[in-house]
Design an enzyme around this catalytic site. Structure first.
Site, PDB file in Angstrom:
ATOM      1  N   SER A 144       0.865  -1.191   0.000  1.00 53.58           N
ATOM      2  CA  SER A 144       0.000   0.000   0.000  1.00 53.58           C
ATOM      3  C   SER A 144       0.893   1.229   0.000  1.00 53.58           C
ATOM      4  CB  SER A 144      -0.857  -0.022   1.272  1.00 53.58           C
ATOM      5  OG  SER A 144      -1.448   1.243   1.490  1.00 53.58           O
ATOM      6  N   TYR A 157      -1.223  -1.350  10.337  1.00 54.23           N
ATOM      7  CA  TYR A 157      -1.343  -1.554   8.891  1.00 54.23           C
ATOM      8  C   TYR A 157      -0.082  -1.074   8.171  1.00 54.23           C
ATOM      9  CZ  TYR A 157      -3.567  -1.409   4.255  1.00 54.23           C
ATOM     10  OH  TYR A 157      -3.892  -1.600   2.930  1.00 54.23           O
TER      11      TYR A 157
END
Ligand code: NAI
Length: 319
Positions: A144, A157
Site C-alpha cells: 500500500s 497496517y
C-alpha cells in the site's frame, strides 16, 4: 514474463475486491487461476462470475495465517493444475484504523498477522516449490502507499505494509538467479470491500482500541467507492509483471510520490531537515476524497473507542 497463456496463477484474497479484479484479468489473459480466500461467501460469489464466463478458475478456502492450510492449498493447486503456480499474487489483506496510541495487542496481532504474516507464509510455502519446478515465474505482493507514508492512525497496517515492501525487495534480489521476478504493488485508494475486513477478524483477537460502528464503516465504504476500479488494478499488476517493475505504484506521478516519501526520510536525519519538516503545513487541498475522509471521521472512523481515556478527546469517538 511476457506470455500469460496457460500459466497457473495463485491469487490470495481472490474472492473480493482487488484480488477478484486480478483473477478476472489474469484469467482473460489465458491463465489457469486459483482464488484462495478465507471467506466462503466471497469465493462463491466470485465463482458465479467465473462459471458464467466459462473460465478455468479453482476456488480454495484458505486463511493465509494458517501455515498447515497454506501447505494443503499448495498441494491442492499441484493436484488440480499439475504444477506449482508460475504466478503468485498475494493480495489478501485487512485493515482497521485508529490512533496509534489506542492500539491493542490484538490490533497488532490480527493486522500484522494477515498483512505481513500471510505474505511470509506465502513466500515460505511457494518459493521452494516454484524453484524446484524450474519454470521461472513471478511473485507479487500487494502492499500500500501506506507502507511508504505512514500516518498516525494506521500503525499496525502501515508497519506491516512497510515490512512487505522490504521483504519483497529482499526476494527480488534472492530470486533473480532462478528466473522468478518480484513486484510489490503499492496502491492508494481502491474501490473494494475492505470496509468489511472486521468480519474476518478472529474471535480471540476481537479486542480493538479503535471505534468501528456500522455508520463509521459506511463512511469508509463511501470513501473507498471513489477509489481505483478493480479491473484497472488487475491490468496494472499484469503490466508491472510484463515490464519487470519491482515497486509498482499505479499512478502517472509515481516518481513524484516516491520522491516526496524519500525526501521526508532524508529530512528526518538532519537538524536542517527537521526544521524544514516543522515548517510544513498540513494539506489544505479541498477535494472530494479528502471531504469523504473527513465525513467518515466525523462518524467516528479512525478514532479511538470512547472508553480509552489516555487518548486526547478529539481522537476518541465521544458523541
Ligand atoms: P477486500 O476486502 O475487498 O478483499 C480482500 C480479500 O481478502 C477478501 O475477500 C477477504 O475475505 C480476504 N481475506 C482477508 N483476510 C484473509 C485471510 N486471513 N486469509 C485469506 N483471505 C483473507 O479488500 P481489498 O481492498 O481488495 O484488499 C486487497 C489488498 O489491497 C489488501 O492487502 C489491502 O491491504 C490492499 N490495499 C487496499 C486499499 C484500498 O483502498 N482498498 C488501498 C491499499 C492497499
Amino acid at each position: 514474463m511476457k506470455d500469460f497463456k496457460d500459466k497457473v496463477a495463485f491469487i490470495t484474497g481472490g474472492g473480493s475486491g482487488a484480488g477478484f479484479g486480478q483473477a478476472q484479468i489474469f484469467s482473460e489473459a489465458g491463465c489457469k487461476v486459483v482464488i484462495a480466500d478465507v471467506r466462503q461467501d466471497n469465493l462463491d460469489r466470485a465463482m458465479e462470475h467465473f462459471k458464467r464466463e466459462n473460465a478455468d478458475v479453482h476456488p480454495i478456502r484458505l486463511d493465509v495465517t494458517d501455515r498447515a492450510a497454506y501447505i494443503a492449498a499448495a498441494d491442492e493447486t499441484e493436484r488440480v493444475y499439475g504444477t506449482p503456480p508460475q504466478i503468485l499474487i498475494q493480495t489478501a489483506g485487512v485493515n482497521a484504523f485508529g490512533p496509534a496510541e489506542a492500539s491493542t495487542y490484538e490490533d497488532y496481532d490480527w493486522i500484522v498477522g494477515v498483512n505481513l504474516g500471510g505474505v511470509i507464509n506465502g513466500m515460505v510455502t511457494f518459493v521452494p516449490r516454484m524453484i524446484r519446478a524450474g519454470l521461472g515465474g513471478h511473485i507479487v505482493a500487494v502492499a500500500s502507499l501506506g507502507g511508504l507514508g505512514p500516518c498516525s492512525t494506521t500503525a499496525p497496517y502501515s508497519c506491516a505494509k512497510a515490512a512487505v515492501i522490504n521483504l519483497m525487495e529482499t526476494y527480488y534480489e534472492a530470486l533473480k538467479p532462478y528466473g522468478i521476478g518480484v513486484t510489490c504493488f503499492c496502491p492508494g485508494n481502491m474501490n473494494t470491500n475492505i470496509h468489511e475486513a472486521s468480519l474476518t477478524r478472529p474471535e480471540n483477537l476481537r479486542n480493538s482500541g479503535y471505534y468501528e460502528s456500522p455508520e463509521a464503516l459506511e463512511g469508509y465504504r463511501k470513501h473507498n467507492a471513489r477509489g481505483m476500479d478493480i479491473r484497472d488494478v488487475g491490468r496494472a499488476i499484469l503490466e508491472s509483471i510484463r515490464q519487470g517493475i519491482v515497486i509498482s505504484i499505479p499512478y502517472e506521478n509515481r516518481e513524484d510520490i516516491l520522491r516526496g516519501e524519500m525526501r521526508r526520510m532524508i529530512d528526518y536525519c538532519t537538524p536542517e531537515g527537521m526544521a524544514r519538516l516543522k515548517e510544513q503545513k498540513p494539506p489544505t487541498e479541498d477535494n472530494e476524497e479528502l471531504r469523504s475522509l473527513m465525513e467518515a471521521a466525523q462518524l467516528g472512523w479512525s478514532k479511538a473507542k470512547g472508553d480509552i481515556d489516555w487518548v486526547e478527546t478529539d481522537r476518541r469517538y465521544t458523541k
